[in-house]
Structures are given as C-alpha cells and as structure tokens.
Design an enzyme around this catalytic site. Structure first.
Site, mmCIF file in Angstrom:
data_model
loop_
_atom_site.group_PDB
_atom_site.id
_atom_site.type_symbol
_atom_site.label_atom_id
_atom_site.label_comp_id
_atom_site.label_asym_id
_atom_site.label_seq_id
_atom_site.Cartn_x
_atom_site.Cartn_y
_atom_site.Cartn_z
ATOM 1 N N HIS A 29 0.820 -1.213 0.000
ATOM 2 C CA HIS A 29 0.000 0.000 0.000
ATOM 3 C C HIS A 29 0.850 1.257 0.000
ATOM 4 C CE1 HIS A 29 -2.769 -3.075 1.114
ATOM 5 N NE2 HIS A 29 -2.360 -3.143 2.357
ATOM 6 N N GLU A 270 -12.797 1.069 -14.885
ATOM 7 C CA GLU A 270 -11.373 0.776 -14.753
ATOM 8 C C GLU A 270 -10.970 -0.487 -15.497
ATOM 9 O OE1 GLU A 270 -10.554 0.304 -10.570
ATOM 10 O OE2 GLU A 270 -12.504 -0.635 -10.227
ATOM 11 N N ASP A 294 -5.995 1.028 -12.539
ATOM 12 C CA ASP A 294 -6.297 -0.294 -13.089
ATOM 13 C C ASP A 294 -6.572 -0.221 -14.583
ATOM 14 O OD1 ASP A 294 -5.959 -2.222 -11.104
ATOM 15 O OD2 ASP A 294 -7.868 -1.753 -10.154
ATOM 16 N N CYS A 341 -10.604 9.373 -10.629
ATOM 17 C CA CYS A 341 -10.085 9.256 -9.267
ATOM 18 C C CYS A 341 -8.741 8.527 -9.229
ATOM 19 C CB CYS A 341 -11.087 8.553 -8.353
ATOM 20 S SG CYS A 341 -11.462 6.842 -8.806
#
Length: 380
Positions: A29, A270, A294, A341
């Site tokens: 992450h 995505e 993605d 986003c």
C-alpha cells in the site's frame, strides 16, 4: 556522494523533497500511503542493497533521484529546493475558499481521495469540495475479522457529517489484488489482479456485501453520501449489484431505519470491458468515476505491482487517453457526470486535456487539491 537516477517510466510521487534514512522496502500500500502523507517516494524499482541501510540520503521525488551520503553542495541545493516548494505551497494556500473555475467559467468539482476516517481533517484543511473516493477496504485491513455493520456505519457517518452538504463518494469493498485480508480465506491466485476481487468478491460473498451496504445507506441519512462499485466488467454485474441494493433498501424500510433512498449510485470504469459497454452502463447508474490505475494496467497488459513491467505502465499512453475519452462521451450522451479518481487526475500536465474532454470532477490526494485548483484557474 552517490546518485541513483531511476528510469523516466518509473512512477514518481512528486509531493516533496525529503531527507531520509534508507532502510528496508515498502509494503503493497506504499504508493497510496505515501501520497496521502505527502512523503517523497519513488516506486517500481529493484530493492536497494542492504549495504545502504542506515546511510543518510535525500530522495527527490520530483526528478526520481536518490542521493546517498550527499555532500555539502547537494545538501544546500536540495534545502533551497525544499524551501522553494514550501513557498509555492504558501502561495497556493491563498486559493482556499475560491471555486475551481476555468478561465471560461466552467466549474470543476475538485474532490479528495481518502483511506481512513482520520484523513478527513487533511481533506478539509486543503479545501476539498467533496470526497471523491473513500477507500472503504482500509476498514477491512490489518484486523482478524471483517468490520461489523455498526463499526462501518460509525466510520461512514463521521465522514458524511464532517463534509456536511458536500458529496462523499464511498467505494464498496475492493479487497483482492494488492490488498488482502487473510480472514476472507481467498484462494491463492497466480494473477490476483484479474481474479476474485472487488465487486466480484462482493457478489460471491453477498452477506458481507449486504452488511456494508446497510452501513452505507444508514450513513446516507447524515450527509450527501454516494456509493460507488469497483471493477465492473459487465451489465450483469450491475444488475446483480442493483438487485442486492434494492433488497437492502427494502429491509431498511421494513425495519424503519432512516436512509436516503435517492443516494447516487455509480461505478468505477477501470476495465476496457467497462469502457467498451459504457454507453449501456451509463443508462444504469448516476455517475462514472474513471479508475486510471487499473484501467492503465488492463489496457496495456502491464501489472502495476510488478517492477519489471514499469517501463510498459504508461498512463499517458494514447490507448489509455482514448479509453478515457470514450468513457466521457458515453457519460455525456447519457446525461450523467463523470470524474477521474486515479493517479493521473493529479497530473498537472494532463489537466487541460481532461478539461477539453469534458471531465466534470477530479479526485486527488488532499495535498494535490490546491495545486490542481491553481492549474484549473490558470495560475500554474
């Protein structure tokens, strides 16, 4: 002094110049966390030699350079660069309270991406006009069991109340790929990015999905909450999601639990599949949010978690731009709004391109809100 310069294709976090001690690696992450914390970082490179542990270093995330044991001249130059960056930040603070409006008067919604409830303060401090992506999966990570409905409700409600009338878009569970929770007992997959993840997992485990949806709808009574579903690839998936949504809403009505039945529902675009059927999908939902991270890896067949494919992972690729353009057109034709986003929403080199395409909303890390507003207003 030694300098290591990373390839241009490597993904940079261009937030700051920082002084660091080289120690160990990064977790899965790291990119998201570094961005949210405003830490300088470079990703997609091979692990550094253990001989470098404990050495003083300067990491320049703007240029993708790491200076080992910098000399006095380099220390001075980087300190000046850091000071310049801070001064630019001070100038950008003057944009707080101003609308994100282009020179020709077009209003752009400028929202923040957050991972945790605790991130909401930074979003507000950076004058976010809403929350464009609340990554709800972080509520599920680093624990031994899934969060209860009440735990989720408290978290979602707090964000909704904090934002008041401003929109709060919460993405449903996106576990799988680079985010794993052992208690889900997911099968080992050779390529988890293309396996049981996100909405696929939610539909495979409907009780977990229903629990989250109940919490989300309960929170919708306390603010302007919108719900977004990730990793859509087919009309059938949206139909199945909406069926479960309607079941949850019916149960809440029967239990006389207040909620906003008209809360907006959207999907993340995505996957190339979602782009190619976006005309149909646009008729089924209230908005699109393009997840370019993605979308880039699936379009270019380049695993964004694999450093060996870093030179092939290019969000600026013409095919990716075409995918975004097609999605925007489908949204406009259907009369719904569309945002971005993914990482490149904060790429100031692409802002004008996105505005020309007709993007309505950009959602970025809180620290990029003011620079992006400056770009939109023509000040950068």
């Amino acid at each position: 002094m030694r300098v290591r310069e990373f390839p241009k294709a490597v993904r940079f976090e261009n937030m700051a110049i920082g002084f660091a001690t080289v120690k160990g690696g990064v977790n899965s992450h790291a990119a998201i966390l570094a961005r949210s914390l405003g830490l300088p970082a470079v990703f997609g490179v091979q692990a550094l030699s253990g001989e470098l542990d404990g050495k003083q270093a300067i990491l320049d995330g703007f240029n993708g350079k790491l200076y080992f044991e910098p000399n006095e001249a380099t220390l001075k130059a980087m300190a000046e660069k850091l000071d310049e960056t801070r001064k630019k930040r001070e100038l950008l603070n003057k944009l707080k309270g101003l609308p994100s409006v282009t020179a020709d008067g077009r209003r752009i919604s400028l929202y923040a991406n957050i991972n945790h409830v605790t991130d909401i303060d930074e979003a507000i401090n950076n004058d976010a006009e809403g929350i464009g992506l609340f990554r709800s999966e972080f509520l599920y990570l680093d624990r031994k069991s899934a969060p209860t409905e009440e735990e989720q409700f408290i978290a979602y409600k707090k964000v909704a109340v904090s934002m008041g009338d401003k929109k709060t878009i919460i993405r449903t569970l996106d576990i799988g790929a680079d985010k794993q929770a052992d208690y889900f007992k997911l099968p080992t997959e050779e390529n988890p990015a293309m396996g049981l993840r996100a909405v696929r997992l939610c539909l495979a485990k409907p009780e977990i999905f229903k629990t989250q949806l109940r919490a989300l709808y309960r929170a919708s009574a306390f603010g302007n909450v919108a719900i977004m579903f990730p990793m859509i690839t087919s009309v059938r998936e949206v139909e199945d999601v909406l069926m479960i949504v309607n079941e949850v809403k019916s149960n809440l009505r029967r239990e006389k639990i207040p909620f906003n039945a008209e809360a907006e529902l959207g999907i993340m675009v995505e996957t190339p599949a979602a782009v190619m059927i976006s005309e149909t999908l646009a008729e089924m939902v209230d908005f699109f949010s393009i997840g370019t991270n993605d979308l880039t890896q699936y379009t270019l067949a380049a695993d964004r978690q694999n450093s060996n494919s870093g030179s092939f992972y290019d969000p600026h690729h013409p095919a990716v731009m075409k995918m975004i353009e097609m999605t925007v057109k489908s949204a406009k034709d259907a009369g719904i709004w569309v945002g971005i986003c993914g990482e490149i929403a904060a790429d100031l080199e692409l802002t004008e391109t996105f505005l020309r395409m007709g993007i309505d909303e950009l959602s970025v890390s809180p620290r990029m809100l003011l620079p992006l507003r400056g770009k939109i207003r023509g000040m950068i």
